[in-house]
Write an enzyme that holds these catalytic residues in place. Structure first.
Site, PDB file in Angstrom:
ATOM      1  CE1 TYR A 227      -4.497  -1.451   0.238  1.00 36.83           C
ATOM      2  CE2 TYR A 227      -3.214  -3.199   0.974  1.00 36.83           C
ATOM      3  CZ  TYR A 227      -4.174  -2.761   0.342  1.00 36.83           C
ATOM      4  OH  TYR A 227      -5.162  -3.561   0.253  1.00 36.83           O
TER       5      TYR A 227
ATOM      6  CG  ASP B  62      -1.794 -11.782   0.321  1.00 43.59           C
ATOM      7  OD1 ASP B  62      -1.796 -11.114   1.511  1.00 43.59           O
ATOM      8  OD2 ASP B  62      -2.195 -11.165  -0.330  1.00 43.59           O
TER       9      ASP B  62
ATOM     10  CE1 TYR C 184      -5.418  -9.758  -1.243  1.00 45.52           C
ATOM     11  CE2 TYR C 184      -5.417  -7.709   0.089  1.00 45.52           C
ATOM     12  CZ  TYR C 184      -4.854  -8.819  -0.090  1.00 45.52           C
ATOM     13  OH  TYR C 184      -3.373  -9.075   0.182  1.00 45.52           O
TER      14      TYR C 184
ATOM     15  CG  HIS D  90      -3.729  -1.257  -3.096  1.00 43.82           C
ATOM     16  ND1 HIS D  90      -4.864  -0.532  -3.355  1.00 43.82           N
ATOM     17  CD2 HIS D  90      -4.380  -2.561  -3.849  1.00 43.82           C
ATOM     18  CE1 HIS D  90      -6.155  -1.337  -3.889  1.00 43.82           C
ATOM     19  NE2 HIS D  90      -5.601  -2.303  -4.044  1.00 43.82           N
TER      20      HIS D  90
ATOM     21  CG  HIS E 186      -3.532  -6.394  -6.127  1.00 44.96           C
ATOM     22  ND1 HIS E 186      -4.009  -6.872  -4.940  1.00 44.96           N
ATOM     23  CD2 HIS E 186      -4.207  -5.410  -6.205  1.00 44.96           C
ATOM     24  CE1 HIS E 186      -5.052  -6.152  -4.647  1.00 44.96           C
ATOM     25  NE2 HIS E 186      -5.205  -5.202  -5.132  1.00 44.96           N
TER      26      HIS E 186
ATOM     27  CG  HIS F 250      -6.831  -1.386  -7.341  1.00 44.21           C
ATOM     28  ND1 HIS F 250      -7.333  -2.513  -6.486  1.00 44.21           N
ATOM     29  CD2 HIS F 250      -7.686  -0.418  -7.834  1.00 44.21           C
ATOM     30  CE1 HIS F 250      -8.545  -2.058  -6.682  1.00 44.21           C
ATOM     31  NE2 HIS F 250      -8.875  -1.057  -7.385  1.00 44.21           N
TER      32      HIS F 250
END
Length: 445
Positions: free
Chosen positions: A64, A78, A166, A222, A224, A391
């Site tokens: 972020y 993650d 998410y 942020h 991904h 994003h």
């Protein structure tokens, strides 16, 4: 087509055989879905040929962009910090997966060493999306219009991972043409938000590090980055990475016609480069001249003399990180500066962010391994591909974001002697006989 076999063995993997594909589907608490021993049947050669030894999502990096004290540390890995398999929850029949889907459970070892069962973690289904496998209309015969069309039916292996706010829908799609498509779809509460005194954009006079999506609610910018580990075995274990680079030439005359010039002033041709070392195997697909990126087996050639291979095709979501190299989150995930890395196979090198991602400082990662600059020509090589997305939030993304997808494809390139699905019968429907293997076509149930 028909799913001939979907057999699970000792809670470890399921053996899947469908149309001209055969592979294993496994479950891992860190990677989630694992596809291994994927091979495709070559009807002309009468043999089964290996494409992929093992593939899985190695890491998902989500940094972020708010540098303030309460937010700067929100740079998540993650897979390494949370485990994609641990955050995969039961799929909802008829919603997450269509009515013709079969479901596989996922098992992993709990803290006491005993197996933990996760119900309906993976689904497998045939997709009839109205797509065309191949077609042609011939209008050159007087009074005749000849059209041949073949519908495209594919097999999808799906898992949905919900790490926190998410959701990632992770699809492996196997096509009868020999291609494998990888699709990542993002949805859920994809925005991390924070309170703000602003109620209208006219009030914002400085960088707010996000988008005002509702009164007093900022959604933070942020990224991904989803990184795949793909241990390729293109018709064998010794492969090479080739760049077919498009180069522009000026037309200064054709020697075969005595040097006579023509009205054409330019054209493009291909310069072939074989990567020798890991440094040669790093590619930013958004930089430099356009190129086809291929993985070939130099010891196997077609009857025309081409090296058999597979081509990497990108299709959106090709963002690379723009963070400073000395920034802490970028040091942890320095591999996100480029989408493509190619390394020689090494058993410990499975996780792009390192074995212990939550303690990583970047010295045990894909980028660190590659600094050894090992040889990758005619070796057992691994493709690391990172699908990336910057994003910038918008109001439609709040509070639940409509699904946004990106992906890439591994497509046969001189792997077969000809189009492998030429034998497909027109209008094949469930209940018909599949000409590829003589089995009856049936919906997957």
């Amino acid at each position: 087509m028909k799913l001939n076999v979907l057999k699970c063995v000792d809670l470890v993997f399921c053996h899947c055989r469908w149309a001209n594909w055969e592979f294993h589907v496994g479950f891992d608490m860190r990677a989630g879905t694992v596809i291994s021993l994927a091979s495709v049947h070559d009807a002309d050669a009468g043999t089964r040929r290996r494409v992929l030894y093992r593939g899985f999502v190695s890491e998902v990096f989500v940094p972020y962009m708010d540098p303030v004290e309460e937010w700067y540390y929100r740079t998540f890995l993650d897979a390494g910090e949370y485990g994609l398999g641990l955050w995969a929850f039961p799929l909802q029949p008829g919603a997450d997966c269509p009515a013709n889907a079969a479901y596989l459970d996922g098992y992993y070892a709990g803290q006491d060493g005993k197996p933990v069962a996760g119900e309906n973690r993976i689904c497998v289904f045939e997709r009839y999306a109205g797509d065309v496998a191949w077609r042609h209309t011939e209008a050159g015969f007087p009074g005749q219009l000849i059209t041949e069309v073949r519908p495209d039916v594919t097999l999808v292996v799906r898992m949905v991972v919900s790490p926190g706010n998410y959701d990632y829908i992770l699809d492996w799609e196997f096509k009868t043409s020999g291609s494998i498509k990888f699709v990542v779809s993002l949805t859920g509460l994809l925005l991390e938000v924070k309170a703000t005194p602003y109620t209208h954009t006219d009030e914002i006079t400085a960088d707010a590090h996000g988008t005002l999506v509702s009164e007093n609610t900022l959604a933070i910018y942020h990224d991904h980055y989803v990184t795949y580990h793909l241990d390729l075995d293109i018709d064998g274990t010794n492969n090479s990475f080739v760049k077919n680079i498009i180069t522009i030439r000026r037309n200064t005359g054709n020697p075969t016609t005595g040097g006579a010039d023509t009205p054409r002033r330019s054209y493009w041709t291909v310069r072939r480069e074989v990567a020798e070392t890991e440094a040669d195997g790093q590619v930013d697909v958004n930089a430099g001249p356009p190129a086809d990126l291929l993985f070939v087996n130099p010891s196997k050639k077609t009857r025309m003399g081409h090296e058999v291979g597979y081509r990497l095709i990108t299709s959106g979501a090709t963002a690379a990180s723009v963070l400073a190299d000395d920034d802490y989150p970028q040091r942890r995930a320095s591999y996100t500066k480029k989408q493509v890395w190619v390394t020689p196979y090494s058993k410990p090198e499975k996780w792009a962010s390192g074995l212990y991602a939550d303690q990583s400082t970047g010295d045990d990662s894909l980028a660190a391994w590659s600094r050894r600059n090992r040889g990758i020509r005619d070796e057992d090589i691994v493709l690391w591909y990172t699908l990336g997305l910057h994003h910038i939030p918008y109001q439609e993304d709040f509070p639940v974001m409509p699904t946004l997808s990106g992906g890439f494809e591994l497509r046969p390139s001189n792997f077969f002697e000809r189009n492998p699905i030429l034998r497909t019968a027109p209008g094949v429907m469930p209940g018909d006989v599949c000409p590829c293997n003589g089995t009856q076509v049936a919906l997957l149930v």
